[in-house]
Design an enzyme around this catalytic site. Structure first.
Site, PDB file in Angstrom:
ATOM      1  N   HIS A 316      38.603  15.026  12.728  1.00  0.00           N
ATOM      2  CA  HIS A 316      37.978  14.610  13.978  1.00  0.00           C
ATOM      3  C   HIS A 316      38.539  13.287  14.465  1.00  0.00           C
ATOM      4  CE1 HIS A 316      34.294  17.182  12.704  1.00  0.00           C
ATOM      5  NE2 HIS A 316      35.169  17.885  13.391  1.00  0.00           N
ATOM      6  N   GLY A 339      15.655   6.128   1.185  1.00  0.00           N
ATOM      7  CA  GLY A 339      14.677   7.177   0.909  1.00  0.00           C
ATOM      8  C   GLY A 339      15.097   8.565   1.342  1.00  0.00           C
ATOM      9  N   ASP A 344      24.440  14.266  -5.153  1.00  0.00           N
ATOM     10  CA  ASP A 344      25.591  13.574  -5.732  1.00  0.00           C
ATOM     11  C   ASP A 344      26.903  14.074  -5.117  1.00  0.00           C
ATOM     12  OD1 ASP A 344      23.954  12.067  -7.400  1.00  0.00           O
ATOM     13  OD2 ASP A 344      23.953  13.625  -8.955  1.00  0.00           O
TER      14      ASP A 344
END
Length: 670
Positions: A316, A339, A344
């Protein structure tokens, strides 16, 4: 809201009741939808689309439009989401599309104002304009207050133009999706352009009914992967938007996630960012401030960039980190600390999303709805045939040429080889007319025939017809055809007849005298014998040229020798009953077919019966007829009128009154 105009319906989507078999017409399979009586009620502030959303498609994109209509159909919408097409390069017309297994007509407008005036219910535009014209078209569309959302599909929009579009859109309260986007989708309601891929993929991803997960991504391709992941780990997608991969999209992650936050039916948010830009940090701030409270599963693509010693430009335009803050690793770390549910690796994202979903189901936040019946997918005939699901006999068969590949083929010979081997017009004729390479002398003979028959002066009937038609002001095709239509048994068309009669007599073993006597007893003229001008003492040089070439090159000239023997008989009666050029070409061509080694006996007879010899004359004489057309045009000749003194007028005269019952009788006095 527009509705179908069919009087009685049954089944899904209001399918028309089947007409009686005896009353079928061409229009019975076309669905028509009435125009709306008033604009639709405005949507809530957080919603861009619902199951009544109607749009324009800007640009001629029939495949994308058909995909949108197929999506509408399996979602059981009552009307198509595409109200019309805006195509500025053509006049106003209609485009025929499928609605399920029926057909419908979509209006195509040349001007935006006309489209807007006709469809007050439209508030969305899917803009397929090119990067060169998308700025002007989008700015024009934003002049109309009823337009609330515009999806810009084009890549390569200049960044300055993209920023101007975003600025004006924000001031007018218009949502811009893109540029450089595949679009977005709201399952069960509306899809933009090619979003979601083909229909089998849409059904597999359960995009025909709404779920509970709203996602936003930069990549259109990865949005398709998200559709798949979400359908397998949750109850499905609620809404998904690909904002586009350019550096300055019209709307960003935060714009759409705030909409999802405000929508009570959207329970889980998914953010798929990437390396480059800082838009993810706006979402982080919103979460920290308590503006966004719904769970967010997020990932920034491009963590492999840290493996390179220098900065790498990914696919992009905006996928380029100008600072440590813009790297994917830093973004993922920051989102995890705020939060977000951050896996991973991207491969761990499905499991994490399922974990979040199961938790919300357990606490009652999400109540899974019963799975509806999977809709039947209308399949295009061409696609089904490509998949090997159906078969159909071809309407046409062609064995002479093929233009489907990279290179045009003449009877299997690539066009480049045609020129490389210099086979000439005769070679091309041998490939297209006979589907095989003929010997060089045969190809040369074909070219010789074309040259000899190209023209025979302006006095013959074909040339005269072409000349008169040209002088009447007609075009080339009309003038050429006028001349060609005179070709027949009396003019130029004696080749087939000559070949037939001479061949029949030769094969029966008739002597030249017996052949002439047989034709006389049948009151038939011998085709190919006789000339109005030429004679034994004034021979036709065209015939002499053909005889000389054939005697020198052909392996056998049995039929030519037979025809010359017949000529000896006929000229003994009258000096001008010579073997003319038509007859000479005809018998020589039969010798060619029978003795060149390229044809079986049956094939030779087949080609003669097809009229291939008259085809030679038509092709050759077309050269001369076109020449006469050009000659008359060049001379600027006027309309031709035949002189009276060259016409004998023999008019009928009514008889003088006579006995009763003779009234009205006509006598012709000569």
């Amino acid at each position: 809201m527009p509705s179908a105009t069919t009087a009685s319906t049954n089944g899904a989507n209001g399918a028309s009741a089947s007409p009686a078999p005896g009353n079928l017409s061409a229009n019975d399979n076309i669905r028509r939808f009435a125009a709306p009586s008033r604009p639709l009620s405005p949507l809530p502030a957080h919603a861009l689309f619902n199951d009544k959303t109607r749009c324009f498609v800007y640009g001629l994109q029939p495949r994308a439009v058909q995909g949108m209509l197929d999506f509408d159909f399996i979602c059981k919408r009552s009307t198509p989401s595409v109200a019309g097409i805006i195509y500025t390069f053509g006049g106003q017309f209609v485009s025929k599309m499928y609605w399920g297994t029926s057909e419908t007509l979509l209006p195509v407008y040349q001007e935006v104002p006309k489209a807007i005036a006709k469809h007050p219910d439209v508030d969305v535009v899917v803009n397929f304009a090119s990067s060169r014209s998308v700025y002007s078209s989008t700015m024009e569309l934003m002049e109309y207050p009823q337009i609330k959302t515009i999806a810009i599909i084009a890549e390569g929009v200049p960044e300055r133009r993209a920023r101007e579009i975003a600025y004006v859109a924000k001031k007018k309260g218009i949502t811009i999706i893109g540029p450089a986007t595949v679009g977005g989708i709201k399952p069960g309601c509306f899809k933009i352009g090619n979003t979601g891929g083909m229909m089998d993929n849409i059904v597999a991803s359960k995009l025909y009914r709404k779920g509970s997960v709203g996602y936003v991504s930069k990549s259109g391709g990865m949005s398709n992967e998200l559709n798949n992941i979400i359908s397998q780990t949750t109850d499905g997608v609620y809404e998904g938007v690909a904002i586009g991969g350019d550096r300055y999209p019209g709307t960003t992650f935060i714009d759409h996630l705030l909409r999802y936050q405000a929508d009570p039916d959207c329970k889980i948010l998914v953010l798929l960012g990437e390396v480059g830009g800082v838009e993810e940090y706006k979402v982080i701030d919103a979460v920290k401030q308590g503006i966004i409270t719904k769970p967010i599963v997020a990932w920034a693509i491009g963590t492999c960039a840290s493996m390179f010693k220098t900065e790498v430009q990914f696919g992009h335009a905006g996928a380029f980190a100008n600072s440590q803050l813009e790297t994917a690793a830093t973004k993922n770390k920051s989102m995890r600390e705020a939060g977000f549910y951050v896996p991973d690796t991207f491969e761990d994202m499905p499991a994490l999303l399922k974990q979040v979903y199961d938790k919300l189901v357990a606490d009652g936040t999400i109540v899974p709805a019963p799975e509806p019946v999977v809709p039947k997918i209308p399949i295009d005939y061409s696609w089904a045939q490509e998949l090997g699901l159906i078969r159909k006999p071809a309407a046409f068969i062609s064995t002479i040429s093929d233009d489907r590949g990279q290179e045009l083929l003449y009877a299997g010979m690539p066009i480049s080889d045609v020129f490389k081997e210099e086979i000439g017009i005769g070679g091309v004729m041998s490939l297209l007319w006979f589907r095989r390479r003929l010997p060089d002398y045969a190809a040369k003979f074909l070219e010789m025939v074309l040259m000899l028959t190209a023209d025979h002066g302006p006095a013959v009937s074909g040339a005269m017809n072409t000349i008169i038609t040209t002088r009447a002001g007609k075009d080339l095709i009309s003038s050429l055809v006028a001349g060609l239509l005179t070709i027949g048994s009396r003019f130029g068309g004696a080749l087939d007849g000559a070949a037939e009669e001479f061949t029949k007599a030769f094969d029966k073993g008739l002597s030249p005298r017996e052949f002439v006597d047989t034709m006389r007893k049948q009151n038939k003229l011998i085709p190919g014998i006789g000339h109005r001008v030429k004679s034994r003492n004034n021979p036709d040089l065209r015939v002499e040229l053909v005889k000389e070439y054939v005697k020198a090159k052909f392996p056998s000239t049995k039929l030519l020798d037979y025809a010359l023997a017949v000529e000896s008989v006929t000229t003994s009666k009258k000096d001008n009953l010579i073997l003319n050029v038509d007859g000479c070409i005809a018998v020589c061509f039969v010798d060619l077919l029978r003795n060149c080694g390229a044809f079986s006996t049956e094939e030779a007879e087949d080609y003669l019966s097809m009229g291939v010899l008259n085809g030679l004359f038509v092709l050759g004489r077309s050269i001369g007829l076109i020449a006469h057309y050009l000659d008359q045009k060049r001379l600027r000749t006027g309309l031709y009128r035949h002189p009276w003194d060259d016409i004998t007028y023999l008019l009928p005269s009514l008889q003088q009154p006579g006995p009763p019952g003779t009234e009205g009788r006509v006598e012709v006095q000569i």
